[in-house]
Design a protein around this motif. Structure first.
Motif, PDB file in Angstrom:
ATOM      1  N   ALA A  25       0.831  -1.077   0.087  1.00 19.69           N
ATOM      2  CA  ALA A  25       0.077  -0.059   0.071  1.00 19.69           C
ATOM      3  C   ALA A  25       0.724   1.276   0.182  1.00 19.69           C
ATOM      4  N   GLU A  26       1.881   1.264   0.992  1.00 16.19           N
ATOM      5  CA  GLU A  26       2.874   2.479   0.726  1.00 16.19           C
ATOM      6  C   GLU A  26       3.544   2.606  -0.505  1.00 16.19           C
ATOM      7  N   ALA A  27       3.778   1.529  -1.162  1.00 18.02           N
ATOM      8  CA  ALA A  27       4.579   1.664  -2.527  1.00 18.02           C
ATOM      9  C   ALA A  27       3.304   2.280  -3.621  1.00 18.02           C
ATOM     10  N   LEU A  28       2.207   1.683  -3.506  1.00 13.44           N
ATOM     11  CA  LEU A  28       1.376   2.224  -4.356  1.00 13.44           C
ATOM     12  C   LEU A  28       1.107   3.723  -4.022  1.00 13.44           C
ATOM     13  N   VAL A  29       0.847   4.058  -2.978  1.00 17.55           N
ATOM     14  CA  VAL A  29       0.697   5.426  -2.542  1.00 17.55           C
ATOM     15  C   VAL A  29       1.884   6.483  -3.108  1.00 17.55           C
TER      16      VAL A  29
END
Length: 231
Positions: free
Chosen positions: A132-136
């Motif tokens: 999720a962090e990478a996508l954000v």
């Protein structure tokens, strides 16, 4: 009916799939959906219905392949269409299975910040916080001022216990979105369990004179004379 759809026209197989789904007969729907996709291999609707049924059966690889087929067949789909499709597919299974099917085919260089943020939200539901962090981060590279991406970044920071990042991101949202970001800092403070500071932030907003006092009262719970209400 589903068995009879073998070798039938796409229209008949489509009708068989719809009938089976209406009857909640998932095995029959799976048979009919496979026949529909076989009859119309380039039809994005057939591929998406196939993916829907596959996810109901937790057939993640088959769902993933069908989603890829649908996207390849409908290259002009809008962000709104893509996000809507993701939401429909996510509702057919648990978040982990849906994310596993969607992530590899949705996260491509041409995707917008809006679509990547929606995928990031699904990653959070799937408890895949690093992803999720990478996508954000990817979404914010596309658009550094994407409000929804920043809100998700703050939410992830809260879930990971990073209060400093959560609050700095909330303040950024408040600066960029004067209309809907007014209460962002107070909301993040509450999510962090820092109720006194959340109350102080609301009182600060009241004192500024720029914020709807009725909304502040609702959030503080003053009308009921009790403790602060959930936001």
């Amino acid at each position: 009916f589903a068995v009879a759809s073998a070798g039938a026209s796409a229209q008949m197989a489509s009708h068989a799939t719809e009938t089976a789904l209406d009857c909640e007969n998932i095995p029959a729907a799976w048979t009919a959906a496979r026949n529909w996709l076989k009859a119309a291999p380039l039809d994005p609707q057939a591929a998406l219905v196939y993916a829907t049924v596959a996810l109901k059966l937790y057939r993640v690889p088959e769902a993933r392949a069908a989603i890829a087929t649908a996207l390849a067949a409908d290259t002009k789909a809008s962000d709104r269409d893509l996000v809507g499709t993701m939401q429909v597919l996510a509702g057919q299974s648990d978040a982990t299975a849906a994310f596993a099917a969607l992530d590899p085919v949705i996260d491509t260089p041409q995707r917008s910040a809006t679509v990547l943020t929606a995928l990031g939200s699904l990653a959070v539901e799937a408890y895949s916080f690093k992803r999720a962090e990478a996508l954000v981060d990817e979404a914010l590279q596309r658009d550094p001022k994407a409000i929804d991406a920043l809100r998700l970044k703050a939410r992830i920071a809260v879930l990971r216990g990073d209060a400093t990042l959560a609050l700095s991101t909330a303040r950024q949202v408040a600066r960029l979105d004067a209309t809907d970001g007014t209460f962002e800092v107070a909301e993040v403070l509450q999510d962090l369990g820092r109720m006194d500071e959340a109350r102080q932030e609301l009182e600060r907003l009241r004192a500024s004179g720029d914020t709807n006092t009725q909304e502040i009262d609702r959030r503080l719970g003053l009308r009921e004379g009790g403790s602060m209400l959930p936001f």
